[in-house]
Design a protein around this motif. Sequence first.
Motif: not given
Length: 431
Positions: A4-5, A7-8, A11, A112, A119-120, A123-124, A126
């Motif tokens: 998740g991090t 991905y953050g 993005d 969200r 979100e973490t 994440w998918y 989101v």
Amino acid sequence: MSIGTIYGQIDFPLFLILGETMVARFFPKRSCYWLRLLIVLAVSIGANFGFYFLRSIVPGNLIYIISAFVVFLLTLLGLPFCYKATIPSYLLAGTIGYCMQNSSYCLTSTIRINLPIDETENWYYVFLMLITIFSLESLLIYRLYLKDPAKRKGIENIKEKRQIFITFFTIVALSILSSLGMKAATISGNTESWLVVYLFNIVVSAISMTSELELLISHRTIKESTRIKTMYEKDKENFKQANENIEMVNIKMHDLKHRLDAIGNKISQDELNGLKKSMNVYEQIATTNCPAFDLVLKEKSLAFTNNKIRFTCFLDASKINYIAKESLYSIFENAISNAIVAVKKLPEEKRIISVTGNDYGDYLSIHFENFCSQDEKAELGITSNSDKINHGFGLKSIKINVEENGGRFSVKKEGEIFSLDLLFRIKTQED
């Protein structure tokens, strides 16, 4: 570091570049385009990861503003690395990309925090929401502003200096003000504060994108209108000059024929007939009972002969002589000139131009038809001429002139056949 991090950190640069590509895809691409684009993406993502680790060392909100600005600047510098365009065009693509990324992210975040979704950990979910919203936004912008070739014409060659101010304002508003708003929302800790911040970002992004694209279209429209008006004024002058020239030529030809008759016994009959035939070039053109159109045909007769163009005309245009001669001259001159340019490029057997007319009582229909190359465009403002700046306005000029005189205009291309149809109202004695 969790997925998740990771991905953050991906993005923001990913969707920023996707948004920029939305506009930049219409720019001429440099060699090894895809490799260059991957390099820009890798550098931007790498920089975002670098700022992520830096944020854990350097406290404060300033680092967030700097990181967003630097990553955006890297993608902006990546545009001339991948495409060929003017600086204002790069700035347009950069601004649209930033606004699209920002507005789609804020709308996703609004959804969200109201569900709520972590979100973490999720994440998918989101990501799926973000890609859906981003795609819908891209489709909307494309259909409104970029789908029509006439609207995006010259998008790679923008010279509007106000573009720099708009880009600067957008980045300042969305980077600094939204970052300060997020900091205030974090301190307050309530959902309403975040919603206000996200709404601010969405509104500013939407206003920036639409105002910028509308400015581009309106500026081009003004320029085209000015150019077409200049063309019409030039046509009016050409009409006067052509009229004088044709009159002078007719007088000279008449005198020469009498002189040839006087010396006829000194040259062979074949030579005499050949000379007379070459001088009859203006008289061999069909008449339309419309002085303005007849003048155009006489003026173009040499072009027909020199380029071995077969021209046929079956038209009685006497019933539209109520229209100003200058306007009729401009309409027909552009129509015939466009046809000559189109057929000149073709083999001799396809150098054919025809004009026909039909009287429907209340209306007169005039149909122009000629062969053209397969890549010829039947669109207003589109030209195959290498001089894109000064050409491509002939059809637009015809359309404006016809409609200003209460007529209708249409163009069509089927295979190698290009046709132009004009419809004029016939005025009666009562009118």
